[in-house]
Motif scaffolding. Sequence first.
Motif, mmCIF file in Angstrom:
data_model
loop_
_atom_site.group_PDB
_atom_site.id
_atom_site.type_symbol
_atom_site.label_atom_id
_atom_site.label_comp_id
_atom_site.label_asym_id
_atom_site.label_seq_id
_atom_site.Cartn_x
_atom_site.Cartn_y
_atom_site.Cartn_z
ATOM 1 N N PRO A 13 0.837 -1.206 0.000
ATOM 2 C CA PRO A 13 0.000 0.000 0.000
ATOM 3 C C PRO A 13 0.871 1.255 0.000
ATOM 4 O O PRO A 13 1.856 1.326 0.719
ATOM 5 N N THR A 14 0.535 2.203 -0.853
ATOM 6 C CA THR A 14 1.221 3.490 -0.844
ATOM 7 C C THR A 14 0.405 4.456 0.005
ATOM 8 O O THR A 14 -0.777 4.243 0.254
ATOM 9 N N ALA A 15 1.041 5.543 0.408
ATOM 10 C CA ALA A 15 0.339 6.527 1.234
ATOM 11 C C ALA A 15 -0.884 7.069 0.508
ATOM 12 O O ALA A 15 -1.949 7.245 1.102
ATOM 13 N N LYS A 16 -0.759 7.326 -0.787
ATOM 14 C CA LYS A 16 -1.877 7.887 -1.531
ATOM 15 C C LYS A 16 -3.014 6.884 -1.687
ATOM 16 O O LYS A 16 -4.194 7.256 -1.656
ATOM 17 N N THR A 43 6.183 0.290 2.755
ATOM 18 C CA THR A 43 5.052 1.110 3.189
ATOM 19 C C THR A 43 5.535 2.216 4.123
ATOM 20 O O THR A 43 5.101 3.370 4.016
ATOM 21 N N LEU A 44 6.446 1.902 5.050
ATOM 22 C CA LEU A 44 6.966 2.917 5.968
ATOM 23 C C LEU A 44 7.704 4.006 5.196
ATOM 24 O O LEU A 44 7.508 5.202 5.458
ATOM 25 N N VAL A 45 8.542 3.620 4.241
ATOM 26 C CA VAL A 45 9.291 4.596 3.458
ATOM 27 C C VAL A 45 8.335 5.537 2.728
ATOM 28 O O VAL A 45 8.524 6.757 2.712
ATOM 29 N N ASP A 46 7.284 4.978 2.145
ATOM 30 C CA ASP A 46 6.320 5.794 1.417
ATOM 31 C C ASP A 46 5.545 6.710 2.364
ATOM 32 O O ASP A 46 5.308 7.888 2.065
ATOM 33 N N LEU A 47 5.154 6.184 3.523
ATOM 34 C CA LEU A 47 4.444 7.015 4.498
ATOM 35 C C LEU A 47 5.323 8.175 4.972
ATOM 36 O O LEU A 47 4.859 9.305 5.096
ATOM 37 N N GLU A 48 6.602 7.899 5.241
ATOM 38 C CA GLU A 48 7.519 8.953 5.689
ATOM 39 C C GLU A 48 7.567 10.104 4.679
ATOM 40 O O GLU A 48 7.622 11.273 5.055
ATOM 41 N N GLU A 49 7.521 9.760 3.394
ATOM 42 C CA GLU A 49 7.637 10.779 2.355
ATOM 43 C C GLU A 49 6.397 11.659 2.256
ATOM 44 O O GLU A 49 6.441 12.727 1.644
#
Length: 286
Positions: free
Chosen positions: A6-9, A101-107
């Motif tokens: 899952p991506t943040a978007k 997922t964590l990397v994407d959320l951080e961004e």
Amino acid sequence: MAKVTPTAKKLLLGREIAYLRDRAGLSQSEAAALIEKRQSQFTALESGQASITPGDLRLLLDGLGVTEEQHISALLELRRGNHQRGRWTGIRSLYNEDFRTLVDLEEHCDLIRTVECEVPPGLLQCEAFTRALYSYAHTGPDLDDRVQARLARQAIYHKADPPQAAFVISESALRRQYGPPEVMREQIDYMIGLSTLPNVRLQVLPFKTRVQSASIRDGFVLLRIPSPGVAGPLEFAYTENEAELRYLDDKRTVAILDTAWARLAGAALSFEDSRGFLRAVADEYC
């Protein structure tokens, strides 16, 4: 079936759809029928595990009573930018599926709060320390790439709209020697430097400080991702151990860890006193 990260978007869009569906008083199966999908497909959409076409999104929003064009445009933009294709190439391909997922959320965060006990958090690690940390399992170009992949996460500090990043770290993370003394000193000096950034707040929790929360022992990350819609921000808790990584969005769990954060931050040294403490520990590694 391949696992979907899952991506943040995707998570933001799914949460917004779930909020609008609930506001409209529809069940998942009823909302799925609006776009001729199965309930299982709609469940995947709301959980960030599936995508939706622009036409189906417009049809769904119309069925949910969303008529404001600015709101519709914002959600279409979320949909347009939520695909993964090309995102996990180069050194970014070294992040494992669960960690992506964590990397994407951080961004996409506007606020990241981290509690850590035994090791400086990845977002605070310098190159030499990261290299020492990874060298037990990796060598050569593979080690170089993994070090650069971890350091790349720190680019969020310097982007146009950086998140507020706050850290409470135990004294243990400063004294546990993952490398020779010169590496440990460099790591502490690096944290001191980062703590002077306007969007970074670093506090140390000394051994002698009494705390009324066991959370400092386990550590966790609280992430907040702003939403362009009406459902409000996404709030996640991230935890990890040797066996698993967990992303928790249950409101009760997030609230419990939010309270734990407040207690630990309140017990920890002030920002300036923390820098003084860090300098004193760094001097011990001379």
